[in-house]
Design a protein around this motif. Structure first.
Motif, PDB file in Angstrom:
ATOM      1  N   ARG A 183      58.224  47.976  26.928  1.00  0.00           N
ATOM      2  CA  ARG A 183      56.846  48.451  26.777  1.00  0.00           C
ATOM      3  C   ARG A 183      56.601  49.760  27.527  1.00  0.00           C
ATOM      4  NH1 ARG A 183      53.449  43.773  29.043  1.00  0.00           N
ATOM      5  NH2 ARG A 183      51.725  45.066  28.290  1.00  0.00           N
ATOM      6  N   ARG A 184      57.600  50.255  28.198  1.00  0.00           N
ATOM      7  CA  ARG A 184      57.443  51.482  28.971  1.00  0.00           C
ATOM      8  C   ARG A 184      57.666  52.709  28.084  1.00  0.00           C
ATOM      9  NH1 ARG A 184      56.571  49.540  33.841  1.00  0.00           N
ATOM     10  NH2 ARG A 184      57.659  47.668  34.538  1.00  0.00           N
ATOM     11  N   PRO A 185      57.398  53.913  28.601  1.00  0.00           N
ATOM     12  CA  PRO A 185      57.624  55.124  27.798  1.00  0.00           C
ATOM     13  C   PRO A 185      59.074  55.213  27.319  1.00  0.00           C
ATOM     14  CG  PRO A 185      56.338  55.640  29.754  1.00  0.00           C
ATOM     15  CD  PRO A 185      56.779  54.215  29.910  1.00  0.00           C
TER      16      PRO A 185
ATOM     17  N   GLN B  42      67.615  42.739  25.788  1.00  0.00           N
ATOM     18  CA  GLN B  42      66.385  42.933  26.555  1.00  0.00           C
ATOM     19  C   GLN B  42      66.114  41.720  27.444  1.00  0.00           C
ATOM     20  OE1 GLN B  42      64.311  45.243  27.269  1.00  0.00           O
ATOM     21  NE2 GLN B  42      62.778  43.966  28.257  1.00  0.00           N
ATOM     22  N   PRO B  43      65.907  41.915  28.745  1.00  0.00           N
ATOM     23  CA  PRO B  43      65.582  40.787  29.618  1.00  0.00           C
ATOM     24  C   PRO B  43      64.394  39.973  29.115  1.00  0.00           C
ATOM     25  CG  PRO B  43      66.089  42.722  30.943  1.00  0.00           C
ATOM     26  CD  PRO B  43      66.056  43.175  29.511  1.00  0.00           C
TER      27      PRO B  43
ATOM     28  N   ARG C  20      52.637  49.684  26.852  1.00  0.00           N
ATOM     29  CA  ARG C  20      52.199  49.393  25.494  1.00  0.00           C
ATOM     30  C   ARG C  20      51.879  47.904  25.379  1.00  0.00           C
ATOM     31  NH1 ARG C  20      56.252  53.215  24.527  1.00  0.00           N
ATOM     32  NH2 ARG C  20      57.818  51.584  24.715  1.00  0.00           N
ATOM     33  N   PRO C  21      51.024  47.528  24.448  1.00  0.00           N
ATOM     34  CA  PRO C  21      50.743  46.096  24.254  1.00  0.00           C
ATOM     35  C   PRO C  21      52.008  45.336  23.879  1.00  0.00           C
ATOM     36  CG  PRO C  21      49.127  47.448  23.110  1.00  0.00           C
ATOM     37  CD  PRO C  21      50.209  48.381  23.568  1.00  0.00           C
TER      38      PRO C  21
ATOM     39  N   GLU D  92      60.497  49.934  20.095  1.00  0.00           N
ATOM     40  CA  GLU D  92      60.948  51.115  20.832  1.00  0.00           C
ATOM     41  C   GLU D  92      62.278  50.871  21.536  1.00  0.00           C
ATOM     42  OE1 GLU D  92      56.634  51.388  20.116  1.00  0.00           O
ATOM     43  OE2 GLU D  92      57.903  49.819  20.978  1.00  0.00           O
ATOM     44  N   VAL D  93      62.425  49.706  22.200  1.00  0.00           N
ATOM     45  CA  VAL D  93      63.675  49.461  22.911  1.00  0.00           C
ATOM     46  C   VAL D  93      64.822  49.238  21.931  1.00  0.00           C
ATOM     47  CG1 VAL D  93      63.527  46.941  23.221  1.00  0.00           C
ATOM     48  CG2 VAL D  93      64.632  48.330  24.953  1.00  0.00           C
ATOM     49  N   VAL D  94      64.546  48.631  20.792  1.00  0.00           N
ATOM     50  CA  VAL D  94      65.575  48.469  19.756  1.00  0.00           C
ATOM     51  C   VAL D  94      66.027  49.839  19.249  1.00  0.00           C
ATOM     52  CG1 VAL D  94      66.036  47.583  17.436  1.00  0.00           C
ATOM     53  CG2 VAL D  94      64.772  46.176  19.084  1.00  0.00           C
TER      54      VAL D  94
END
Length: 263
Positions: A147-149, A178-179, A62-63, A186-188
């Motif tokens: 940014r990954r699925p 997050q690194p 993802r952007p 999404e990661v949140v």
């Protein structure tokens, strides 16, 4: 007489053409091409694809977001400040950081990389035994994980927490970081679904760039405010300068604000 000679010559020419016009090589079985038909490389594609052609491509990322998403914890919410250490556990630097924290009688938060947890579970046990807080820092420190699925994000975070709990059964892992601070909504969201809050920071002295010890100390001392979260590292490289700065920073921050993990 002339007509007969012409007719015979014509018949001879026809017979010659019929006898030599089938395109076969002069010597059968020799494998040599005829002079009039040189061998050409095959235009057909290779019938056996290479592994690179048959491997499944990774989904497109993802952007990257242009701003930090909502839902990040960037302060402790109280006066005390938090010290956080990323990229461990490391067999060289983590024990020395733990020694300094114990000498200063303060607790910190350790953001653990799954691959390092798997290699050094005894250090995770010491971190917990000495009363420090744990934070999931992804399986292999993937800057682009956010940014990954979503399924890939979830699998990564789950695997890391499982490794931590394999080292310390029942360990509490209340935070995810997050690194590189490359957060995405999404990661949140995935971290929240897995019971973790997204831990950012308010002070980054960039100790990973190896500034001098006085510069590192000044960046923290001048940048911290009540409730601040300080980012440092106990893994991922040579942390000797971070280690050298810690005694002064621990004493100064504890005197001015108090030090405790975020709750």
């Amino acid at each position: 007489m002339r007509a007969r000679i012409v007719l015979v010559a014509t018949l001879g020419l026809i017979l010659f053409v019929v006898g030599c016009g089938d395109g076969q090589p002069a010597e059968r079985g020799s494998g040599a091409p005829t002079p009039s038909a040189p061998a050409q490389p095959s235009a057909q594609p290779d019938a056996t694809p290479s592994p690179a052609r048959t491997s499944r491509p990774r989904p497109r990322l993802r952007p990257a977001p242009t701003a930090l998403p909502a839902g990040l914890e960037r302060a402790t919410g109280v006066r005390t400040v938090a010290l956080t250490f990323d990229d461990g556990p490391d067999p060289t630097w983590t024990p020395k950081v733990l020694d300094q924290l114990r000498a200063g009688r303060v607790k910190a938060t350790f953001c653990l990389v799954g691959t390092e947890v798997r290699k050094h579970p005894e250090l995770v046990r010491r971190i917990v035994r000495e009363g420090h807080q744990l934070c999931n820092h992804s399986w292999r420190h993937d800057f682009d994980l956010g940014r990954r699925p979503v399924a890939e994000i979830r699998a990564d975070l789950t695997r890391t927490t499982q490794a931590i709990r394999a080292a310390v059964p029942g360990a509490k892992v209340p935070f995810y970081r997050q690194p590189g601070g490359r957060w995405t909504p999404e990661v949140v969201a995935v971290a929240k679904q897995l019971g973790m809050r997204s831990l950012h920071w308010s002070v980054d002295p960039r100790d990973w760039a190896k500034p001098t010890v006085p510069v590192l100390r000044e960046r923290v001392v001048s940048g911290v405010r009540p409730g601040g979260i300080v980012l440092m590292h106990d893994g991922g490289g040579d942390r000797s300068r971070t280690l050298a700065a810690c005694p002064h920073l621990i004493a100064d921050l504890n005197r001015r604000f108090g030090i405790a993990p975020p709750r």
